[in-house]
Design an enzyme around this catalytic site. Structure first.
Site, short mmCIF file in Angstrom:
data_model
loop_
_atom_site.label_atom_id
_atom_site.label_comp_id
_atom_site.label_asym_id
_atom_site.label_seq_id
_atom_site.Cartn_x
_atom_site.Cartn_y
_atom_site.Cartn_z
N GLU A 1 27.40 -5.59 32.76
CA GLU A 1 28.81 -5.90 33.04
C GLU A 1 29.04 -7.41 33.03
OE1 GLU A 1 30.62 -3.79 36.33
OE2 GLU A 1 32.06 -5.41 36.62
N ASP B 1 13.66 1.53 41.96
CA ASP B 1 14.36 2.76 41.64
C ASP B 1 15.84 2.62 42.05
OD1 ASP B 1 15.42 5.32 41.62
OD2 ASP B 1 13.61 6.27 42.43
N HIS C 1 37.01 -11.94 34.83
CA HIS C 1 36.53 -10.79 34.08
C HIS C 1 36.84 -10.92 32.60
CE1 HIS C 1 35.44 -6.97 36.39
NE2 HIS C 1 34.98 -8.01 37.02
N LYS D 1 30.92 -0.74 45.31
CA LYS D 1 30.46 -0.76 43.91
C LYS D 1 30.19 -2.20 43.49
CE LYS D 1 31.01 -0.89 39.25
NZ LYS D 1 31.18 -2.07 38.42
C1 MEV Z 1 33.85 -4.62 39.41
O1 MEV Z 1 32.68 -4.19 38.78
C2 MEV Z 1 33.63 -4.78 40.89
C3 MEV Z 1 34.87 -5.09 41.70
O2 MEV Z 1 35.88 -4.09 41.43
C4 MEV Z 1 34.47 -5.06 43.14
C5 MEV Z 1 35.64 -5.11 44.12
O3 MEV Z 1 36.74 -4.71 43.77
O4 MEV Z 1 35.37 -5.54 45.26
C6 MEV Z 1 35.46 -6.41 41.32
#
Ligand code: MEV
Length: 461
Positions: free
Chosen positions: A88, A299, A396, A283
């Protein structure tokens, strides 16, 4: 798909070439091209390729992931450059930025709170539970003695079986009991050690019950259902924290430090209250954690499963990070179970995993838990910082631009021009495509023209 192939038997016994031939001729319109794709990813050194081939069954080729570096991590007063394996865009950049920010403010302070792992023998038995409870001390002793030669090395390294308990689950499921083990596995993740011990222990348990002179033949019947470690390791826990005076939160141009701290705290609080937000929040943490887990040959499925179970430990899925402001001091911390190993498994086999460990100074498992937690915290800090200020898309999409350009087959010169052109614009696939089309259709325009122009339609003239 080219056709609908018949099921194949004995596939694993075929040579690699034969497997590829089978695959390419049945699933691809251009078998030769498919073969080229697969073979193009083979390692040039056949000995290294063989190592990879033998990790799993039916290996055909390798699957590349980017291996990046996040420098400038200061963790417990020590500097690290941290390897990250992730596809990513912007994750490594975010971790690096956060690392540099906190290195100027005392760095990450991490501590391992506990390192206990769990394993269970699940069995079915209809005998009297009082009898079994009374047998437990003897059974425990017998297990320790009979597995002593197997556990000798681990005990020398400070590990081994910590405890064995009997859990009566018959109120949940008729006849269901567990032998519940706690282990210390030192620098190993310990899955093989634990599972082997559990299987040996289950045999000892069965023998003890079957040879008892106090039980009826009916009561001597035991069914071992399964012997398996638990990937839920809430007692293999690490805590990592950053802190600074609120006024030092001063690198977000659009927000005063107090305002930034207040928005940041609210964002963390929302991730504690609202599962929809908590999952995305966590995430982002796992973006950092998984990338180190992968780079160090651990793992990631186990780490993921455990982290999310821990996030839901009180019955609601919540943030793994926490934040506070007290007496003008901003604190941000993570508490997460991480069952990691630095010996055994891939660590001594995969050349890049070995490389990662050396890069990190050949850490022990406890050090690696701390390093990994720091990257998770750094990642979350960067994500929340962007979210509560400029928004996430700016960073991003900058990284995403390169992916779009590669997808469009842009040349290096075109990429450079696109980077300049889109530096102050919203990036979308359509816009980038239109830009590249214009470059390709009309040749490379004067970069000065691009710099001067806000409106890319002027490029067409
Ligand atoms: C993207 O991979 C992760 C985010 O969505 C985490 C978040 O929103 O805190 C940017």
């Amino acid at each position: 798909m080219k056709n609908n192939p018949q099921p194949v038997s004995g596939f694993s016994k075929l040579s690699k070439e034969a497997k590829i031939e089978w695959l390419c001729s049945r699933f691809f319109a251009e078998p030769e091209q498919a073969y080229q794709v697969l073979s193009g990813y083979w390692h040039l050194d056949s000995a290294v390729q063989k190592v990879h081939d033998e990790f799993i069954e039916n290996t055909l080729t390798n699957f590349y992931m980017p291996y990046g570096l996040a420098p400038n991590f200061l963790i417990n007063e020590r500097s690290y450059a941290i390897p990250m394996v992730i596809e990513e865009s912007s994750v490594v950049a975010a971790a690096s930025k956060s690392a540099a920010f906190w290195a100027q403010r005392g760095g990450f302070k991490a501590e391992v709170l506990s390192t206990t792992k769990v394993g269970q023998v699940h069995f079915l038995w209809e005998g009297p539970s009082d009898w079994l409870r009374a047998e437990l001390p003897g059974l425990r002793q017998q297990i320790l003695e009979e597995t002593a030669s197997f556990t000798a090395n681990m005990r020398q390294r400070g590990g081994g079986i910590q405890s064995i308990a009997l859990v009566d689950k018959t109120h949940d499921e008729p006849g269901y009991f567990q032998l519940d083990f706690r282990f210390e596995t030192a620098d190993a993740m310990g899955a093989n050690f634990i599972n082997t011990l559990l299987e040996q222990s289950s045999k000892i348990l069965s023998r003890r019950i079957e040879s008892s002179t106090e039980l009826t033949s009916e009561q001597k019947r035991i069914q071992i259902l399964m012997c398996i470690l638990s990937n839920y390791t809430p007692e293999c826990l690490v805590r990592c924290e950053v802190s600074c005076a609120v006024e030092e939160l001063n690198d977000v141009p659009e927000l005063a430090p107090e305002e930034f701290a207040s928005k940041f705290l609210r964002a963390v609080r929302i991730a504690h209250l609202e599962p929809y937000r908590a999952v995305t929040h966590n995430k982002g943490i796992m973006n950092g954690i998984d990338s180190v887990v992968l780079a160090t040959g651990n793992d990631f499925r186990a780490v993921e499963a455990c982290a999310h179970a821990y996030a839901a430990k009180d019955g609601t899925y919540r943030s793994l990070t926490h934040a506070s402001v007290e007496n003008g001091v901003f604190r941000f911390w993570i508490e997460i179970p991480l069952a990691l190993g630095t010996v055994g498994g891939l660590t001594c086999l995969h050349p890049m995993v070995k490389f990662s460990h050396e890069l990190l100074g050949n850490p022990g498992a406890r050090d690696l838990m701390q390093i990994t937690a720091a990257v998770g915290l750094a990642q979350n800090f960067s994500a929340l910082k962007s979210l509560v200020s400029s928004g996430i898309q700016k960073g991003h999409m900058k990284m995403h631009l390169l992916n779009i350009l590669n997808q469009l087959g842009a040349s290096e010169a075109q990429k450079e021009k696109a980077k300049i052109y889109f530096s102050d614009k919203i990036i979308s696939f359509a816009e980038v495509k239109a830009f590249v089309d214009r470059l390709q259709g009309y040749g490379l325009p004067d970069p000065k023209l691009i710099l001067l122009s806000d409106d890319h339609s002027s490029l067409e003239s």
